[in-house]
Design an enzyme around this catalytic site. Structure first.
Site, PDB file in Angstrom:
ATOM      1  N   ASN A 295     -63.668  24.303 -99.361  1.00 61.85           N
ATOM      2  CA  ASN A 295     -64.331  23.886 -98.119  1.00 61.85           C
ATOM      3  C   ASN A 295     -65.000  25.038 -97.377  1.00 61.85           C
ATOM      4  O   ASN A 295     -66.082  24.885 -96.816  1.00 61.85           O
ATOM      5  CB  ASN A 295     -63.349  23.157 -97.202  1.00 61.85           C
TER       6      ASN A 295
ATOM      7  N   SER B 179     -53.708  22.379 -99.916  1.00 58.65           N
ATOM      8  CA  SER B 179     -52.914  21.254 -99.431  1.00 58.65           C
ATOM      9  C   SER B 179     -51.439  21.612 -99.304  1.00 58.65           C
ATOM     10  O   SER B 179     -50.969  22.605 -99.861  1.00 58.65           O
ATOM     11  CB  SER B 179     -53.055  20.073-100.399  1.00 58.65           C
TER      12      SER B 179
ATOM     13  N   GLU C 177     -51.548  28.851 -96.375  1.00 54.33           N
ATOM     14  CA  GLU C 177     -52.308  28.228 -95.291  1.00 54.33           C
ATOM     15  C   GLU C 177     -52.672  26.832 -95.749  1.00 54.33           C
ATOM     16  O   GLU C 177     -53.488  26.646 -96.653  1.00 54.33           O
ATOM     17  CB  GLU C 177     -53.555  29.063 -94.986  1.00 54.33           C
TER      18      GLU C 177
END
Length: 461
Positions: free
Chosen positions: A133, A209, A230
């Site tokens: 992302n 995730s 994270e």
């Protein structure tokens, strides 16, 4: 040999095909990383900084080409894609600048006949597992400080953004970093797990995730190596009654919808003082309706597709469930012809009449949707903001900075903001609580997770 394919969300075409690393290639990369790190750790910090700075120079020189590739790999509108390169540069140069002080020995008051100090020793070989992302801005959080600390790095990037790993390799090679200090590998999930179990690996930095973080912990269990995880969020914002309403709408909505909401620190749930709730919603709906959903290669596009159709359908399902349970959807998907079930293109959505029994308010959406709830006062807002399995960031919008800071102190999050959101300052520690992970990257403190302390107690003869 296994082939991985990158399906572009722009048009569903195969954009990249790569062979995944063989067992022999993985073995060779590990051996090179171990050997290179033994020499690299002896290189002075100033020389590491010179080489890493040259790597950043080589990287940003390709800004336009990198932005175009990024758009095709993960769908970010081309008008915003170059910002990823800028973010990479800011974080890299900040961490390079902080290294000398952060890695300097800690000098202690001397005792008669004894010299004492503490050094920061590199861990060894670091595996960085980066997501799609923000493929450069997340990878840089670990890889540049890891190298600056004297570690060698193996980068495993998402199969959605394999070119990002290759472009970083290209920049490192052009900068003249010693062979083996930085390497990338295209890996299967099984090979990634096996790599984490390998005794030659000393550190894992994972962004992804919650399930992915659990995978790292399972495979690192019993090895006593450092891990940084994270793992995303369901980040809240609270809009108090005293705000500049137009400024609050602009700040919060941008925090919710930038990158089509595909940010671990995007605002996904919003609590607004009941006295201004209706006025806020009216302005927020108007703001969302001006978003143009379209092909991300078009410079006029504001909102691009999600990374894949399944991601868009997950958000569609959350919205449909909420509406069936009594929520109001303020945006008509019919106004967005590209947004149809089974497509990666998804209309933005703002929901009211939501509560915490609905998935859209409790589970990570990672898409262009936000739920808005009215609250009676600060206490109600704090309780709802903390009612989450996640804790990455949280934001308070208010003119009363004393009250805003007091509220922020009570929020269960790694980073708290007033009057902004969805932002990362590389001089501040990036960290989360609860299911948002553990560990710390960036800032001076980030170097502590990439090194181990070594104490020297030298008694004079």
């Amino acid at each position: 040999m296994a082939i991985q394919r990158t399906i572009s969300p722009v048009d569903g075409s195969v954009y990249v095909e790569r062979e995944q690393a063989s067992a022999a290639a993985i073995e060779a990369a590990l051996d090179r990383a171990v050997a290179a790190q033994r020499a690299w750790r002896e290189v002075p910090v100033a020389e590491r900084a010179r080489l890493c700075s040259r790597m950043v120079d080589a990287f940003v020189a390709r800004r336009d080409a990198l932005a175009e590739e990024l758009t095709w790999q993960m769908g970010r509108p081309i008008a915003a894609a170059a910002g990823e390169v800028g973010g990479f540069e800011e974080r890299a140069r900040t961490m390079i600048a902080l290294a000398e002080e952060a890695l300097a020995p800690i000098q202690l008051a001397q005792k008669p006949g004894v010299t004492r100090y503490i050094t920061r020793e590199p861990l060894g070989v670091s595996l960085v597992v980066a997501p799609w992302n923000y493929p450069y801005m997340t990878a840089v959080n670990a890889l540049v400080p890891a190298m600056m600390a004297g570690n060698s790095v193996l980068l495993k990037h998402s199969a959605q953004t394999p070119l990002c790993a290759e472009r970083l390799q290209q920049a490192c090679d052009e900068a003249g970093l010693p062979a083996g200090v930085f390497q990338h590998l295209h890996l299967s999930h099984a090979d990634t797990e096996a790599l984490i179990r390998d005794p030659r690996l000393d550190h894992v930095a994972f962004t992804g995730s919650v399930a992915g973080g659990a995978m790292v912990e399972r495979n690192a269990a019993g090895r006593f190596i450092a891990t940084g995880l994270e793992l995303g969020g369901k980040d809240p914002a609270y809009v108090r009654a005293d705000v500049d309403l137009d400024a609050a709408v602009e700040g919060v909505m941008d925090g919710a919808f930038f990158n089509s909401g595909q940010s671990c620190c995007a605002i996904e749930r919003l609590y607004v003082d009941a006295s201004i709730h209706d006025a806020f919603v009216e302005r927020a709906v108007a703001w969302v309706r001006q978003l143009r959903l379209g092909n991300p290669t078009d410079p006029a596009t504001i909102l691009g597709p999600l990374v894949r159709p399944a991601a868009a359908d997950l958000v569609r399902g959350q919205v449909e469930e909420a509406v069936a349970a009594g929520a109001t959807a303020w945006i008509d998907p019919g106004d967005y012809p590209l947004s149809v079930p089974g497509s990666a293109y998804l209309a933005p959505q703002l929901l009211t009449g939501v509560d915490h029994t609905m998935r859209v308010m409790t589970e990570e959406s990672f898409g262009p949707v936000v739920g808005v709830m009215p609250v009676a006062d600060d206490e109600a807002a704090i309780a709802l903001m903390n009612d989450s399995a996640f804790g990455l960031t949280a934001a308070v919008f208010t003119r009363d900075l004393v009250a805003g800071e007091a509220i922020a102190r009570r929020l269960e999050a790694g980073t708290v903001f007033t009057n902004r959101c969805d932002y990362l300052d590389p001089e501040l520690a990036w960290t989360g609580v609860k299911c948002s992970g553990r560990g710390c990257s960036l800032s001076r403190l980030g170097y502590e997770t990439l090194t181990r302390p070594k104490s020297f107690h030298l008694k004079h003869a």
